[in-house]
Design a protein around this motif. Structure first.
Motif, PDB file in Angstrom:
ATOM      1  N   MET A  96      25.430  47.453  34.589  1.00  0.00           N
ATOM      2  CA  MET A  96      26.181  46.618  35.387  1.00  0.00           C
ATOM      3  C   MET A  96      27.211  47.344  36.083  1.00  0.00           C
ATOM      4  SD  MET A  96      27.695  43.611  33.323  1.00  0.00           S
ATOM      5  CE  MET A  96      28.947  44.736  32.295  1.00  0.00           C
ATOM      6  N   LYS A  97      27.786  46.798  37.450  1.00  0.00           N
ATOM      7  CA  LYS A  97      28.239  47.024  38.063  1.00  0.00           C
ATOM      8  C   LYS A  97      29.781  45.793  38.260  1.00  0.00           C
ATOM      9  CE  LYS A  97      29.654  47.549  42.845  1.00  0.00           C
ATOM     10  NZ  LYS A  97      28.487  47.003  44.274  1.00  0.00           N
ATOM     11  N   VAL A  98      30.629  46.449  37.764  1.00  0.00           N
ATOM     12  CA  VAL A  98      32.004  45.621  37.184  1.00  0.00           C
ATOM     13  C   VAL A  98      33.201  46.223  38.631  1.00  0.00           C
ATOM     14  CG1 VAL A  98      33.430  44.873  35.911  1.00  0.00           C
ATOM     15  CG2 VAL A  98      31.339  45.416  35.504  1.00  0.00           C
ATOM     16  N   LYS A  99      33.795  44.463  38.797  1.00  0.00           N
ATOM     17  CA  LYS A  99      34.928  45.087  39.781  1.00  0.00           C
ATOM     18  C   LYS A  99      36.049  44.332  38.865  1.00  0.00           C
ATOM     19  CE  LYS A  99      34.425  45.453  44.245  1.00  0.00           C
ATOM     20  NZ  LYS A  99      34.802  45.421  45.070  1.00  0.00           N
ATOM     21  N   ARG A 100      37.084  45.626  39.150  1.00  0.00           N
ATOM     22  CA  ARG A 100      38.177  45.088  38.718  1.00  0.00           C
ATOM     23  C   ARG A 100      39.452  44.668  40.280  1.00  0.00           C
ATOM     24  NH1 ARG A 100      40.387  46.757  33.636  1.00  0.00           N
ATOM     25  NH2 ARG A 100      38.466  47.975  33.257  1.00  0.00           N
ATOM     26  N   ILE A 101      40.185  43.493  39.734  1.00  0.00           N
ATOM     27  CA  ILE A 101      40.345  43.204  41.310  1.00  0.00           C
ATOM     28  C   ILE A 101      42.214  42.612  40.900  1.00  0.00           C
ATOM     29  CG2 ILE A 101      40.470  41.043  42.760  1.00  0.00           C
ATOM     30  CD1 ILE A 101      37.115  41.093  42.774  1.00  0.00           C
ATOM     31  N   PHE A 102      42.611  42.837  41.687  1.00  0.00           N
ATOM     32  CA  PHE A 102      43.925  42.836  41.278  1.00  0.00           C
ATOM     33  C   PHE A 102      44.319  41.501  42.905  1.00  0.00           C
ATOM     34  CE2 PHE A 102      43.855  47.288  39.693  1.00  0.00           C
ATOM     35  CZ  PHE A 102      44.252  46.486  38.228  1.00  0.00           C
ATOM     36  N   ALA A 103      45.431  41.141  42.330  1.00  0.00           N
ATOM     37  CA  ALA A 103      45.573  40.120  43.386  1.00  0.00           C
ATOM     38  C   ALA A 103      47.413  40.016  43.368  1.00  0.00           C
ATOM     39  CB  ALA A 103      44.789  38.381  43.779  1.00  0.00           C
ATOM     40  N   PRO A 104      48.113  38.687  43.792  1.00  0.00           N
ATOM     41  CA  PRO A 104      49.535  38.339  43.357  1.00  0.00           C
ATOM     42  C   PRO A 104      48.932  37.048  42.545  1.00  0.00           C
ATOM     43  CG  PRO A 104      48.953  38.260  45.710  1.00  0.00           C
ATOM     44  CD  PRO A 104      47.601  38.984  45.841  1.00  0.00           C
ATOM     45  N   ASP A 105      48.339  35.946  42.765  1.00  0.00           N
ATOM     46  CA  ASP A 105      48.597  35.277  41.913  1.00  0.00           C
ATOM     47  C   ASP A 105      46.640  34.512  41.797  1.00  0.00           C
ATOM     48  OD1 ASP A 105      46.995  34.013  43.854  1.00  0.00           O
ATOM     49  OD2 ASP A 105      49.167  33.013  44.669  1.00  0.00           O
ATOM     50  N   MET A 106      46.120  33.802  40.798  1.00  0.00           N
ATOM     51  CA  MET A 106      44.677  33.272  40.305  1.00  0.00           C
ATOM     52  C   MET A 106      43.676  32.619  41.707  1.00  0.00           C
ATOM     53  SD  MET A 106      42.021  34.217  38.641  1.00  0.00           S
ATOM     54  CE  MET A 106      43.255  34.202  36.878  1.00  0.00           C
ATOM     55  N   VAL A 154      41.917  39.560  37.412  1.00  0.00           N
ATOM     56  CA  VAL A 154      40.014  39.656  36.989  1.00  0.00           C
ATOM     57  C   VAL A 154      39.034  40.576  37.154  1.00  0.00           C
ATOM     58  CG1 VAL A 154      38.813  38.149  37.952  1.00  0.00           C
ATOM     59  CG2 VAL A 154      40.835  37.786  38.066  1.00  0.00           C
ATOM     60  N   VAL A 155      38.407  41.032  35.853  1.00  0.00           N
ATOM     61  CA  VAL A 155      37.343  42.067  36.583  1.00  0.00           C
ATOM     62  C   VAL A 155      35.639  40.480  35.845  1.00  0.00           C
ATOM     63  CG1 VAL A 155      36.226  43.452  34.440  1.00  0.00           C
ATOM     64  CG2 VAL A 155      38.427  43.349  33.184  1.00  0.00           C
ATOM     65  N   ALA A 156      35.063  41.156  36.533  1.00  0.00           N
ATOM     66  CA  ALA A 156      34.007  40.038  37.344  1.00  0.00           C
ATOM     67  C   ALA A 156      33.158  40.866  37.327  1.00  0.00           C
ATOM     68  CB  ALA A 156      34.049  38.921  38.325  1.00  0.00           C
ATOM     69  N   ALA A 157      31.898  40.678  37.246  1.00  0.00           N
ATOM     70  CA  ALA A 157      30.495  40.990  37.902  1.00  0.00           C
ATOM     71  C   ALA A 157      29.079  39.718  38.217  1.00  0.00           C
ATOM     72  CB  ALA A 157      29.692  41.731  36.874  1.00  0.00           C
ATOM     73  N   ARG A 158      28.586  40.384  38.562  1.00  0.00           N
ATOM     74  CA  ARG A 158      27.451  39.512  39.205  1.00  0.00           C
ATOM     75  C   ARG A 158      26.439  38.887  38.359  1.00  0.00           C
ATOM     76  NH1 ARG A 158      23.202  41.363  41.390  1.00  0.00           N
ATOM     77  NH2 ARG A 158      22.766  39.849  42.255  1.00  0.00           N
ATOM     78  N   GLU A 159      26.515  37.434  38.455  1.00  0.00           N
ATOM     79  CA  GLU A 159      26.100  36.598  36.871  1.00  0.00           C
ATOM     80  C   GLU A 159      24.472  37.669  36.167  1.00  0.00           C
ATOM     81  OE1 GLU A 159      24.694  32.233  35.414  1.00  0.00           O
ATOM     82  OE2 GLU A 159      25.023  32.725  37.543  1.00  0.00           O
ATOM     83  N   GLU A 160      23.714  37.981  37.268  1.00  0.00           N
ATOM     84  CA  GLU A 160      22.527  38.485  37.552  1.00  0.00           C
ATOM     85  C   GLU A 160      22.440  39.761  36.377  1.00  0.00           C
ATOM     86  OE1 GLU A 160      18.247  40.461  39.328  1.00  0.00           O
ATOM     87  OE2 GLU A 160      19.859  39.014  40.461  1.00  0.00           O
ATOM     88  N   ILE A 177      32.372  39.749  45.364  1.00  0.00           N
ATOM     89  CA  ILE A 177      30.743  39.557  44.821  1.00  0.00           C
ATOM     90  C   ILE A 177      29.962  37.909  45.005  1.00  0.00           C
ATOM     91  CG2 ILE A 177      30.455  39.298  42.711  1.00  0.00           C
ATOM     92  CD1 ILE A 177      32.972  40.632  41.320  1.00  0.00           C
ATOM     93  N   GLY A 178      30.562  37.178  45.433  1.00  0.00           N
ATOM     94  CA  GLY A 178      29.643  36.133  45.419  1.00  0.00           C
ATOM     95  C   GLY A 178      29.486  34.576  45.009  1.00  0.00           C
TER      96      GLY A 178
END
Length: 479
Positions: free
Chosen positions: A1-11, A40-46, A22-23
Motif C-alpha cells: 500500500m502506498k502511504v504518504k506522510r504529509i506535514f503542514a502548518p494547519d489541518m 497526516v498519514v493518508a493513502a488511496r482508498e482502493e 493523492i486525490g
C-alpha cells in the motif's frame, strides 16, 4: 500500500495537500499535531481497502484449526463505511476548528471562495454517506428476504436466534450507521451556521450607504478607515472614472515603501512573523540575490528556531548551496554571542521562530531579539493570504521590537492584497519587498508604490469583484 506522510502548518493546508497529491478518494489513516503544525498519514482508498482485505485473509489463515465455526466474511460495505467515517471525522474536526476562528471579512473574495469550496466538500460527504446508508438498507432487506445458511457448510439446521458470527458484523454496521448519522447532523449544523453567518444582515449595514467610488475601493479589499481617508476630499463634480483614478493615485502616494534594495545597506537583519508566512524562503531568495551580486564571502545566515523538529535544515540547505556559513542559536550559543562572532560579515540574515504572543517561547524570542548588543534591524514578514485580523495580530505581537519595515509574501496565493496595504498605510510600516512565487531568487522584487496598487487592481479584476478597465492598473506599472 502506498502511504504518504504529509506535514503542514494547519489541518486545512494538510487536507488540501492530501487532495492534490493523492486525490479526492484519499483515506486519512491518522492525523495528529506535531511541533510546527500537523502530520497526516493518508493513502488511496482502493489501496487501503486492498491492504485491509489482505490483512483479514492473513488473520483467517492464522486462526486455530480447532475452531468449529468459520466466521462469516466481512461485508465490503463495512470497510467502505469505516473509510467514509474516518474521512467524515477529519472534516468535522476541520469544521470545528474553522468555527472557533474569527469570522472572515465580507469584503475578502478569496475567503468566500475557500468557504464555498469547503461547503461543497461537506455536501459531498453528506451525499456520499446518504448513498452508503441506502445501499446498506437495501442489503439488509435482501438479507431478511433470503437468509443465508447458518454456517458456511450449508447445514439445514435452523435456529430462531442468530449466531454470534452473524450478529457481530450486523451490530458493527448498525453502530457505524448511528455514528455516521450523528456526524451527519453535526455537519448539517456546521453548514447551516456557516450559511447563516454569511447571510447575516448585520454584516453589511454600512455597505448599503457606499457610493460607487467607495464600493470600488471595497472591491480592492481596503479597510473602512482608509477608504474614508481616500475619498474625504474628492471633488464632487469629477466624473466617475476621473475620481477613481485620482483616488488610486492618492492610495499610491499613501503606501509607505523603502523603494530600494534593502539588503544593499548591509547590517544584521532579523525576519520575524508567524509560522508559515515565508520567512525562511524569503531569506533564501535574498541570500541568493546577494551572492549573485556581491559573492558569498560577506554573507552569513543565522537561525534562532530550535523549537520545531529540523526547523533549521532548510536554512542549512541554502547555506550549502550558496557556500555561506549558517549559525544556530541554542542553549550553548545565545544570539548575542553568535552575532558578535559575525561582526566581520557585511550582511547577516536572521531567521526566527514563529510564535504566538502568549507563548513562553514567543516571549523568550522577543526578549532575545530586544536584548542583543549589536544594532539589529527587524523586518515583519506578512502573508497576503492571511485575514486582516491575523495581520493586525502579527503587527501587535512584534511592534514592540521597533520594526523597520515589512515584507509582503504569497501575493500569488492571495485574491486580494488590500488588507496588507491597509495595515502598511495605517501603521506606517514601510514595505521593503514583495514575493509572488517559490522561485529563488526570481519571485522577489523591491516594493514600489505604483506596482502595489496595480497588483491590488489586477487581483480585484481577476476575482471579478472589480470591473474596471485594464488601463486602471496599467497606468501604475510604468511608474
Amino acid at each position: 500500500m502506498k502511504v504518504k506522510r504529509i506535514f503542514a502548518p494547519d489541518m486545512r493546508q494538510a487536507m488540501r495537500r492530501v487532495r492534490d497529491e493523492i486525490g479526492a478518494d484519499a483515506v486519512i489513516i491518522s492525523n495528529h499535531r506535531v511541533a510546527g503544525g500537523v502530520e497526516v498519514v493518508a493513502a488511496r482508498e482502493e489501496d487501503y481497502e486492498l491492504a485491509q482485505a489482505e490483512l483479514r485473509r492473513n488473520q483467517q489463515r492464522n486462526q486455530p484449526k480447532s475452531r468449529p465455526m468459520v466466521a462469516a466474511p466481512t461485508d465490503p460495505t463495512d470497510d467502505a463505511l469505516a473509510s467514509e467515517l474516518r474521512r467524515a471525522q477529519v472534516r468535522i474536526s476541520e469544521a470545528r476548528r474553522r468555527a472557533e476562528q474569527p469570522e472572515p471579512q465580507v469584503n475578502q473574495t478569496i475567503n468566500r471562495q475557500i468557504d464555498a469550496e469547503e461547503d461543497e466538500d461537506l455536501r459531498f460527504i453528506l451525499q456520499s454517506l446518504k448513498t452508503r446508508q441506502e445501499e446498506q438498507a437495501r442489503k439488509e432487506v435482501s438479507h431478511e428476504r433470503n437468509p443465508e445458511p447458518d454456517n458456511l457448510w450449508g447445514s439445514a439446521t435452523t435456529s430462531s436466534a442468530p449466531s454470534h458470527a452473524d450478529e457481530e458484523p450486523n451490530q458493527l454496521v448498525k453502530s457505524m450507521q448511528q455514528e455516521i448519522q450523528q456526524l451527519r447532523s453535526m455537519m448539517e449544523q456546521q453548514l447551516s451556521q456557516g450559511q447563516h453567518s454569511l447571510a447575516a444582515p448585520s454584516a453589511v449595514p454600512e455597505r448599503a450607504k457606499d457610493t460607487p467610488l467607495q464600493a470600488r475601493l471595497h472591491s480592492l479589499g481596503l479597510g473602512e478607515g482608509l477608504i474614508r481617508q481616500l475619498t474625504a476630499s474628492i471633488e464632487p463634480d469629477l466624473s466617475a472614472e476621473m475620481a477613481w483614478k485620482n483616488t488610486l493615485s492618492r492610495l499610491a502616494d499613501s503606501v509607505p515603501v523603502i523603494g530600494e534594495e534593502y539588503i544593499a545597506r548591509g547590517g544584521m537583519i532579523a525576519f520575524v512573523g508567524a509560522t508559515g508566512v515565508g520567512k525562511t524562503t524569503t531569506i533564501g531568495k535574498l541570500a541568493a540575490r546577494y551572492v549573485l551580486q556581491h559573492g558569498s564571502s560577506g554573507l552569513a545566515l543565522v537561525t534562532t528556531d530550535c523549537y520545531r523538529i529540523a526547523a533549521h535544515e532548510q536554512l542549512k540547505t541554502f547555506g550549502r548551496i550558496l557556500d555561506v556559513p549558517v549559525r544556530v542559536v541554542d542553549e550553548n550559543h545565545n544570539l548575542d554571542e553568535v552575532l558578535l562572532s559575525l561582526r566581520g560579515k557585511r550582511l547577516v540574515l536572521i531567521d526566527t521562530a514563529g510564535m504566538n504572543a502568549g507563548d513562553a517561547e514567543g516571549v523568550q524570542q522577543k526578549q532575545m531579539l530586544a536584548s542583543v548588543s549589536v544594532r539589529l534591524k527587524k523586518l515583519l514578514v506578512l502573508s497576503c493570504s492571511s485575514q486582516r485580523q491575523l495581520l493586525e495580530r502579527a503587527w501587535a505581537n512584534y511592534q514592540e521590537l521597533e520594526l523597520n519595515a515589512c515584507v509582503l509574501t504569497k501575493l500569488d496565493e492571495s485574491g486580494s492584497i488590500g488588507d496588507a496595504l491597509t495595515l502598511a498605510v495605517e501603521r506606517q510600516l514601510p514595505v521593503a519587498y514583495v514575493t509572488d512565487g517559490q522561485k529563488i531568487p526570481d519571485d522577489l522584487i523591491v516594493a514600489q508604490r505604483q506596482d502595489l496598487v496595480s497588483r491590488a487592481v489586477l487581483a480585484a479584476q481577476y476575482t471579478g469583484s472589480e470591473t474596471g478597465s485594464e488601463s486602471d492598473s496599467q497606468m501604475f506599472r510604468a511608474g
